[in-house]
Design a protein around this motif. Structure first.
Motif, PDB file in Angstrom:
ATOM      1  N   GLU A  44       7.296  45.295 -61.066  1.00 56.84           N
ATOM      2  CA  GLU A  44       8.705  45.082 -61.394  1.00 56.84           C
ATOM      3  C   GLU A  44       8.947  43.614 -61.789  1.00 56.84           C
ATOM      4  O   GLU A  44       9.636  43.322 -62.765  1.00 56.84           O
ATOM      5  CB  GLU A  44       9.546  45.454 -60.178  1.00 56.84           C
ATOM      6  CG  GLU A  44      10.990  45.698 -60.549  1.00 56.84           C
ATOM      7  CD  GLU A  44      11.828  46.017 -59.327  1.00 56.84           C
ATOM      8  OE1 GLU A  44      11.323  46.695 -58.403  1.00 56.84           O
ATOM      9  OE2 GLU A  44      12.986  45.553 -59.314  1.00 56.84           O
ATOM     10  N   LYS A  45       8.335  42.717 -61.036  1.00 53.88           N
ATOM     11  CA  LYS A  45       8.464  41.275 -61.351  1.00 53.88           C
ATOM     12  C   LYS A  45       7.875  40.968 -62.728  1.00 53.88           C
ATOM     13  O   LYS A  45       8.477  40.254 -63.541  1.00 53.88           O
ATOM     14  CB  LYS A  45       7.749  40.461 -60.256  1.00 53.88           C
ATOM     15  CG  LYS A  45       7.730  38.978 -60.492  1.00 53.88           C
ATOM     16  CD  LYS A  45       6.319  38.514 -60.828  1.00 53.88           C
ATOM     17  CE  LYS A  45       6.254  37.046 -61.110  1.00 53.88           C
ATOM     18  NZ  LYS A  45       6.209  36.623 -62.466  1.00 53.88           N
ATOM     19  N   PHE A  92       6.000  41.897 -69.271  1.00 48.09           N
ATOM     20  CA  PHE A  92       4.631  42.434 -69.272  1.00 48.09           C
ATOM     21  C   PHE A  92       4.660  43.738 -68.464  1.00 48.09           C
ATOM     22  O   PHE A  92       4.895  43.711 -67.251  1.00 48.09           O
ATOM     23  CB  PHE A  92       3.690  41.400 -68.630  1.00 48.09           C
ATOM     24  CG  PHE A  92       2.230  41.766 -68.640  1.00 48.09           C
ATOM     25  CD1 PHE A  92       1.654  42.406 -69.736  1.00 48.09           C
ATOM     26  CD2 PHE A  92       1.420  41.444 -67.566  1.00 48.09           C
ATOM     27  CE1 PHE A  92       0.303  42.726 -69.736  1.00 48.09           C
ATOM     28  CE2 PHE A  92       0.066  41.745 -67.557  1.00 48.09           C
ATOM     29  CZ  PHE A  92      -0.490  42.391 -68.650  1.00 48.09           C
ATOM     30  N   LYS A  93       4.458  44.860 -69.157  1.00 47.05           N
ATOM     31  CA  LYS A  93       4.583  46.164 -68.492  1.00 47.05           C
ATOM     32  C   LYS A  93       3.219  46.660 -68.065  1.00 47.05           C
ATOM     33  O   LYS A  93       2.332  46.838 -68.895  1.00 47.05           O
ATOM     34  CB  LYS A  93       5.211  47.174 -69.452  1.00 47.05           C
ATOM     35  CG  LYS A  93       6.674  46.905 -69.677  1.00 47.05           C
ATOM     36  CD  LYS A  93       7.334  47.959 -70.524  1.00 47.05           C
ATOM     37  CE  LYS A  93       8.779  47.612 -70.771  1.00 47.05           C
ATOM     38  NZ  LYS A  93       9.094  46.207 -71.015  1.00 47.05           N
ATOM     39  N   ALA A 105       0.493  37.273 -72.060  1.00 42.20           N
ATOM     40  CA  ALA A 105       0.306  38.708 -71.776  1.00 42.20           C
ATOM     41  C   ALA A 105       1.469  39.545 -72.297  1.00 42.20           C
ATOM     42  O   ALA A 105       1.344  40.765 -72.466  1.00 42.20           O
ATOM     43  CB  ALA A 105       0.130  38.919 -70.273  1.00 42.20           C
ATOM     44  N   SER A 106       2.607  38.881 -72.572  1.00 41.29           N
ATOM     45  CA  SER A 106       3.775  39.649 -73.024  1.00 41.29           C
ATOM     46  C   SER A 106       3.663  40.056 -74.494  1.00 41.29           C
ATOM     47  O   SER A 106       4.439  40.865 -74.979  1.00 41.29           O
ATOM     48  CB  SER A 106       5.061  38.835 -72.819  1.00 41.29           C
ATOM     49  OG  SER A 106       5.053  37.714 -73.685  1.00 41.29           O
ATOM     50  N   ILE A 107       2.695  39.489 -75.204  1.00 47.34           N
ATOM     51  CA  ILE A 107       2.514  39.860 -76.622  1.00 47.34           C
ATOM     52  C   ILE A 107       1.832  41.231 -76.645  1.00 47.34           C
ATOM     53  O   ILE A 107       0.715  41.375 -76.118  1.00 47.34           O
ATOM     54  CB  ILE A 107       1.660  38.790 -77.351  1.00 47.34           C
ATOM     55  CG1 ILE A 107       2.366  37.426 -77.260  1.00 47.34           C
ATOM     56  CG2 ILE A 107       1.366  39.192 -78.788  1.00 47.34           C
ATOM     57  CD1 ILE A 107       1.539  36.237 -77.704  1.00 47.34           C
ATOM     58  N   PRO A 108       2.503  42.257 -77.194  1.00 45.69           N
ATOM     59  CA  PRO A 108       2.003  43.625 -77.017  1.00 45.69           C
ATOM     60  C   PRO A 108       0.538  43.813 -77.427  1.00 45.69           C
ATOM     61  O   PRO A 108      -0.221  44.486 -76.732  1.00 45.69           O
ATOM     62  CB  PRO A 108       2.939  44.464 -77.896  1.00 45.69           C
ATOM     63  CG  PRO A 108       4.178  43.648 -78.033  1.00 45.69           C
ATOM     64  CD  PRO A 108       3.775  42.211 -77.937  1.00 45.69           C
ATOM     65  N   GLU A 109       0.097  43.149 -78.495  1.00 50.95           N
ATOM     66  CA  GLU A 109      -1.290  43.333 -78.967  1.00 50.95           C
ATOM     67  C   GLU A 109      -2.305  42.728 -77.994  1.00 50.95           C
ATOM     68  O   GLU A 109      -3.513  42.948 -78.133  1.00 50.95           O
ATOM     69  CB  GLU A 109      -1.504  42.695 -80.350  1.00 50.95           C
ATOM     70  CG  GLU A 109      -0.644  43.252 -81.474  1.00 50.95           C
ATOM     71  CD  GLU A 109       0.800  42.749 -81.414  1.00 50.95           C
ATOM     72  OE1 GLU A 109       1.038  41.642 -80.888  1.00 50.95           O
ATOM     73  OE2 GLU A 109       1.705  43.490 -81.858  1.00 50.95           O
ATOM     74  N   MET A 110      -1.842  41.948 -77.032  1.00 56.67           N
ATOM     75  CA  MET A 110      -2.763  41.299 -76.091  1.00 56.67           C
ATOM     76  C   MET A 110      -3.094  42.192 -74.897  1.00 56.67           C
ATOM     77  O   MET A 110      -4.050  41.931 -74.176  1.00 56.67           O
ATOM     78  CB  MET A 110      -2.160  39.991 -75.575  1.00 56.67           C
ATOM     79  CG  MET A 110      -2.121  38.876 -76.579  1.00 56.67           C
ATOM     80  SD  MET A 110      -3.757  38.509 -77.224  1.00 56.67           S
ATOM     81  CE  MET A 110      -4.527  37.759 -75.796  1.00 56.67           C
TER      82      MET A 110
END
Ligand SMILES: Cc1ncc(COP(=O)(O)O)c(C=O)c1O
Length: 383
Positions: free
Chosen positions: A75-76, A83-84, A216-221
């Motif tokens: 959740e954090k 970052f999911k 890590a929030s960049i989806p392709e990463m």
């Protein structure tokens, strides 16, 4: 018979261990050497730990940690870092971020693999690589760039053997922060060259002038990235030993397998306290950040006034002054220890490009920092 394994025998000598043991022989020294908060764990987190003991959380937990804690971490990460991750398969709770680094590197590195690290940078990456016979490739982070990793310098270091890039922002020992635009370029380079990225974000909450951005929030990463964080710095919980890794499911799964045969799990009581840290009021974190910020401004201002050039760090609780006008790192470290009664850490403990610098930790009271700098001022006037 030689008992010590070659990979350990051939590891670089631990400068920091040797110097800390010398420093411990000096009496009444003001320590600006240690990388841990001087502030105490907030009371509500301590209470959660005591409650956990009283309600008999004294057993092993899953190798991956309590699901309740992994859910709170997920959740954090979603809310704060965009970052999911799936708490059931993509998070492992470890004995501090240190153990997460170790488990991660053992999971992914073969002998001979090249690992690019910031230099000066956190020494654990260098030592764990050496234990695994992987090759550390230092990437010089320069004072003129405020010690921030530059994407164009990264490109030059990549070879066919490069497997892993480790980034640490905010960074130990320089306090540098890599801006979002550079992290986006670094992500492009990682994707283009099929690199794995370890992002160590343990100082995430101790950032002073901007908002933290996670690569890590960049989806392709997502598939090529593991994020490490923990509770030691943000919640002053070094002794509780809780951290975590989140990201690529296959890697996290294998980290759990190694963990099962080593530490088994992070302490149950500490995991319960960590849940309370994440779910409780976050004002305590902000109060600590403000206190470090006050000290940061003071220490940097004073060092520059004394004539020791010091870049304003953007995060963590370290300043990294350039002391090269007085001699090399070890010589000046000794001078300050013997003549000013102040222990610091030589820049060379953090890699070869740390030569000419000292690390000053401002995880000490303003009063002690002031005394330390007054003593140093007197010493440098006579050099
Ligand atoms: C950059 C960095 N990563 C990880 C750690 C380890 O933290 P922990 O106490 O969670 O093992 C430290 C501790 O100083 C650190 O500076």
């Amino acid at each position: 018979m030689k008992w010590i394994a070659d990979s350990i025998e051939n590891s670089p000598p631990s400068i920091i261990g040797k110097l800390l043991s010398i420093a411990s022989e000096y009496k009444d020294v003001i320590s600006l050497a240690i990388g841990e908060p001087d502030l105490d764990t907030p009371e509500h987190i301590i209470e959660a730990g005591i409650d956990a003991l009283k309600t008999k959380y004294t057993h092993y937990t899953s190798n991956f940690g309590f699901l309740e804690l992994r859910e709170a971490i997920a959740e954090k990460l979603d809310k704060e870092n965009d970052f999911k991750v799936d708490p059931k398969n993509e998070i492992i709770v470890t004995c501090g971020a240190g153990a997460a680094i170790d488990l991660f590197m053992r999971t992914v590195l073969n002998p001979g693999d090249e690992v690019i690290v910031q230099d000066p940078g956190y020494f654990n990456y260098i030592y764990v690589s050496a234990f695994l016979d992987a090759k550390v490739v230092p990437l010089h982070v320069k004072e003129e760039n405020e010690f921030s990793l530059k994407p164009e310098d990264l490109e030059e270091k990549i070879t066919e053997k490069t497997k892993l890039l480790i980034i640490n922002s905010p960074a130990n020992p320089t306090g540098s922060v890599i801006p979002e635009k550079d992290l986006r370029k670094i992500a492009d380079i990682a994707i283009e060259n099929d690199l794995l990225v370890l992002t160590d974000e343990i100082y995430e909450k101790l950032i002073y002038d901007e908002k933290h951005f996670s690569i890590a929030s960049i989806p392709e990463m997502k598939e090529r990235c593991v994020l490490i964080n923990g509770f030691s710095k943000a919640y002053a919980m070094t002794g509780w030993r809780v951290g975590y890794a989140a990201g690529n499911r296959e890697i996290i799964n294998k980290m759990g397998v190694i963990g099962a045969y080593t530490t088994i799990c992070a302490p149950a009581v500490s995991q319960k306290a960590a849940i309370s840290a994440l779910k409780g009021n976050q004002e305590c974190v902000e109060e600590m950040r403000k206190e470090y910020d006050k000290r940061r401004r003071y220490i940097v201002k004073r060092l520059n006034e004394i004539g020791i050039p010091t870049v304003m760090p953007k995060g963590a609780f370290y300043a990294f002054p350039n002391i090269s006008q007085y001699g090399n790192s070890e010589k000046v470290w000794k001078l300050f220890l013997e003549k000013a009664n102040v222990s610091t850490t030589p820049g060379t403990a953090f890699g070869r490009y740390g030569e000419g610098y000292l690390r000053f930790s401002y995880a000490n009271s303003l009063e002690n920092i002031e005394k330390a700098l007054n003593n140093i001022e007197k010493v440098v006037k006579n050099v």
